[in-house]
Structure formats: structure tokens, C-alpha cells
Design a protein around this motif. Structure first.
Motif: not given
Ligand SMILES: Nc1nc2c(ncn2[C@@H]2O[C@H](COP(=O)(O)OP(=O)(O)OP(=O)(O)O)[C@@H](O)[C@H]2O)c(=O)[nH]1
Ligand SMILES: [Mg+2]
Length: 404
Positions: A140-146, A169-171, A176-182, A226-230
Motif C-alpha cells: 500500500y503506497l503512501i505519498n510522502p506527506t510528512g 510503503v512510503i513512496s 523528504l529529508t532524512p529527518a522528515e522521513l523518520k 518501508f520507504s522506497v525510491i523508484g
């Protein structure tokens, strides 16, 4: 004996290797969430076209049709094990104002695959070419909103979690910056805990797990979502090494860079380390639960509401093309669903009547036996009485003879 078993096990393994392991992955996420790009990155090839079309609202603007599209890719791991990867993409998902229709299309498809297995299991003569279409994992892909989850994300996981292994999964993690992703991960996980969302959480049996597997599962749990980059592009970095990456004014990033996202861990988890776990959990827990409910006549609230539709057998999805959901399908589907349900109930009823008939027959036999035994006793008694009478008469005769 042992060597024969070993030999046949080896033979089976070779056959499996040749035939390939079948694994079905569904990728769900709203338009533009990066589903197609993720699939292409996962498979290392252009499996799905990255569409640029957008659906403009029409007068049916609240109902944008969801399609289920299936593609099959054959992948081979380092040890030569082939994986027949069936990917179900869900273009149009979540584009309506009311997404419950999208949820129904997805859950009906999953249910329909279970129904097919149920029917196949109950056949006297099995179809050797039967294809198991059960979905083993739903990303289930979730947009990276923070931010945390949206209401529709919560609803989706709540509805689909009991039916299929849902992995959030955060796509597009590079946005996002590492801190925002966390923070994004933390907030999403807090929502998952708060709403008790039944996601696939790398379950294991406490008493039956090696230390190594325990560590792995605990580690994977700590990564969820999980976070992913495609990326759909491959670049030559100049030294001949080709990387799948994303090019930015400040440089090129490698999608396989583990310091940027969990993509490699997720790929290994899905295709190597947890492929069998996901399949086993689908069969032993999720399907088993569905089967028990179906056979006991219990239905989920959704089924009770008559929303369920399972008539995908003749749909192009089953044959590998695309499937357009429409209201008529929903109607036909719910008819088929209740027909399937009726078949199970009729079969259950048949078995129950058969058992009753057998019980009645047994009782009748027992009673007849009892009657025959009583008859026998009565005959014996009669015989004894006759013998006694004859003896008595003989004695009387003798006595009267003596007197004369
Ligand atoms: N920054 C960034 N952009 C991405 C990533 N993955 C995909 N995109 C971009 O997001 C846009 C949509 O990606 P798609 O893969 O087409 O998304 P989709 O969910 O398949 O979209 P539809 O099929 O149209 O619903 C494209 O411009 C992609 O290049 C990513 O990891 N990072
Ligand atoms: Mg797409």
C-alpha cells in the motif's frame, strides 16, 4: 528408504526450480503515487508503462473507474530459482470522492481468488491446470506527506488487512529529508497502532524461530512502513557501472542506496527472505479464516450488506489483461457471490442430511437386532415349555401304566 525420499525431494525441488515459484503481488496507491515506477524498479525492467494521462472529472466525477491490471514477469535469483511474479496494478484507485467502491473492487478480487480455491478443493476431479491466483502481498503506497495516515489509508488497511498481507510503503522517499522521513514513519506507525490496523507485521512463532530469523523479523518490524525510491531510468556513471537512479541538478542518486531508502531491504524481503512466509501466511491463516467463515455461513459485514462481488472468473484480469469495474459487474458479481455461497451451504446441508440418514439407519438396524433377539428368547422359552409338557405327559403316561 531414506535415500528414496531424499531423491524424490531433490526431484521435486528441481521441478519447482524449473517451473518457478508463483508469487502474486498487488500494488495499491492513489494516482501518481509511484506504483508503476516501483514495479519497474522492483523487476529491474520496464514492466508497466508509466502513464502520463490524468483522468478529468466528468459528470460522474464522484465515480472514477478503478482498473485491475495484471502483468507476469519471470525473475531469476542468484541461485537460479525462478519466480513467476504476477503483479496486479490498480490504476484509478482512490481517485473518487468516495473510495469505498475502490476498496470493494480490490477486496472482491481477493475474495474471488479464495472462492476459486474453495471450489477447486471441493471438486471430485481436480483440474491439473488450475491456477492459484491468491494475492500473497498487497503493498500500500503512501505519498510522502510528512504527516500520519489519511482517513482513506486507515479505512483501506482496516478493510483489506484481514484478507491479505498488507505492507505499507512510503513512496518517493527522496522527496523528504532524512529527518522528515523518520518523522513520517513514526507518525504513520503511531496511527497504525492507534487504529489497530491489521497489517502484515512479520509474525513468527515464539517457540519455533531461530535467533537469526528473530533478529531479521524484529529488524523488519522496526522499518515499517518501508520507504522506497523508484526510477524508470538507468544511468552510466562513467565508470561503466550502470545504476537505476534519479538524476537531479545536484547529482544522481542510486535507488539501491540503502542509506536513502529501504528499497533493497523490501525487495529482498518480498522476493527472497519472506516470499514463502507471505505465501504460507496467506494459505494457513488468511485463506483458512476465509474458508471457515464461508463454510460456516458466517459472512463479514460487507457480505451481509450485499456489497461483495466475486464474479471475476471471466474477467480479463484472470486472463492477464485489464479489467474495468462497472456497476453491472458489481451486480453480476454479487449474484455470483450469493450463488457461490449457496453452493457451499447446499453442500453443507447435503452432508448434514446424509449424516442424519445414516444415524436413522443405524438406529433401525439396532432395533431390528433387539427384536430378533427377543423373538429368539421367546422361541427358546416356547421350546422349553413344549419339552416340559412332553416330559410331563410322558411321566403321567408312565404312572398310569404302572397303576394298570
Ligand atoms: N521523486 C520521485 N519521484 C518518483 C518516484 N517514483 C515515481 N516518481 C514520479 O512520480 C510520477 C508518477 O509515477 P508513476 O510510477 O507513474 O505513478 P503511478 O502510481 O503508477 O501513477 P498512475 O499509474 O498514473 O496512477 C512520475 O513522474 C514518476 O517519475 C520516486 O521514487 N521519487
Ligand atoms: Mg501507473
Amino acid at each position: 528408504m531414506a535415500s528414496i525420499i531424499e531423491a524424490s525431494a531433490a526431484l521435486r525441488k528441481r521441478k519447482n526450480l524449473k517451473r518457478g515459484i508463483n508469487f502474486t503481488l498487488m500494488v495499491v496507491g492513489e494516482s501518481g503515487s509511484g506504483r508503476s515506477t516501483f514495479v519497474n524498479t522492483l523487476c529491474g525492467q520496464q514492466v508497466v508503462d508509466v502513464s502520463t494521462s490524468i483522468m478529468l472529472p466528468t459528470d460522474r466525477s464522484t465515480q472514477i473507474d478503478l482498473q485491475l491490471r495484471e502483468e507476469t514477469v519471470e525473475l531469476e535469483d542468484d541461485e537460479g530459482v525462478k519466480i513467476q511474479l504476477n503483479i496486479i496494478d490498480t490504476p484509478g484507485f482512490g481517485d473518487s470522492l468516495d473510495n469505498s467502491q475502490s476498496f470493494n473492487v480490490v477486496s472482491d478480487y481477493i475474495r474471488h481468488q479464495y472462492d476459486e480455491i474453495l471450489l477447486e478443493e471441493s471438486r471430485v476431479r481436480r483440474n491439473p491446470r488450475f491456477k492459484d491466483g491468491r494475492v500473497h502481498c498487497c503493498l500500500y503506497l503512501i505519498n510522502p506527506t510528512g504527516h500520519g495516515l489519511k482517513e482513506t489509508d486507515v479505512e483501506f488497511m482496516k478493510t483489506l488487512g484481514p484478507l491479505v498481507n498488507v505492507i505499507p510503503v512510503i513512496s518517493k522517499a527522496d522527496s523528504l529529508t532524512p529527518a522528515e522521513l523518520k518523522l513520517n514513519k513514526k507518525l504513520i506507525m503511531e496511527d497504525i497502532d492507534y487504529y489497530h490496523l491489521p497489517i502484515y507485521n512479520f509474525p513468527f512463532e515464539e517457540n519455533d524461530i531461530s535467533d537469526e530469523d528473530y533478529e531479521t523479523n524484529m529488524y523488519l518490524r522496526s522499518l515499517v512502513p518501508f520507504s522506497v525510491i523508484g526510477s524508470n531510468e538507468v544511468y552510466d556513471l562513467g565508470d561503466g557501472a550502470m545504476i537505476r537512479g534519479r538524476q537531479y541538478p545536484w547529482g544522481t542518486l542510486d535507488v539501491e542506496d540503502s542509506s536513502l531508502s529501504d528499497f533493497v531491504v523490501l525487495r529482498n524481503t518480498l522476493l527472497i527472505s519472506h516470499l514463502h512466509d507471505l505465501k504460507d501466511y496467506t494459505h494457513e491463516i488468511l485463506y483458512e479464516r476465509y474458508r471457515t467463515e464461508a463454510l460456516s455461513g458466517e459472512t463479514s459485514s460487507q457480505r451481509a450488506n450485499g456489497n461483495s462481488s466475486t464474479a471475476y472468473a471471466d474477467s480479463p484480469v484472470a486472463s492477464g489483461k485489464s479489467f474495468q469495474h462497472a456497476e453491472t459487474d458489481s451486480l453480476n458479481s454479487s449474484k455470483q457471490a450469493s450463488a457461490n455461497q449457496d453452493t457451499y451451504l447446499a453442500r453443507e446441508e447435503q452432508i448434514r442430511l446424509e449424516e442424519e440418514r445414516l444415524r436413522a439407519f443405524e438406529e433401525r438396524v439396532q432395533q431390528e437386532l433387539l427384536m430378533k433377539r427377543q423373538e429368539l428368547l421367546q422361541r427358546e422359552q416356547e421350546l422349553r415349555e413344549i419339552e416340559e409338557r412332553i416330559e410331563r405327559e410322558a411321566r403321567i403316561k408312565e404312572e398310569s401304566g404302572d397303576l394298570e
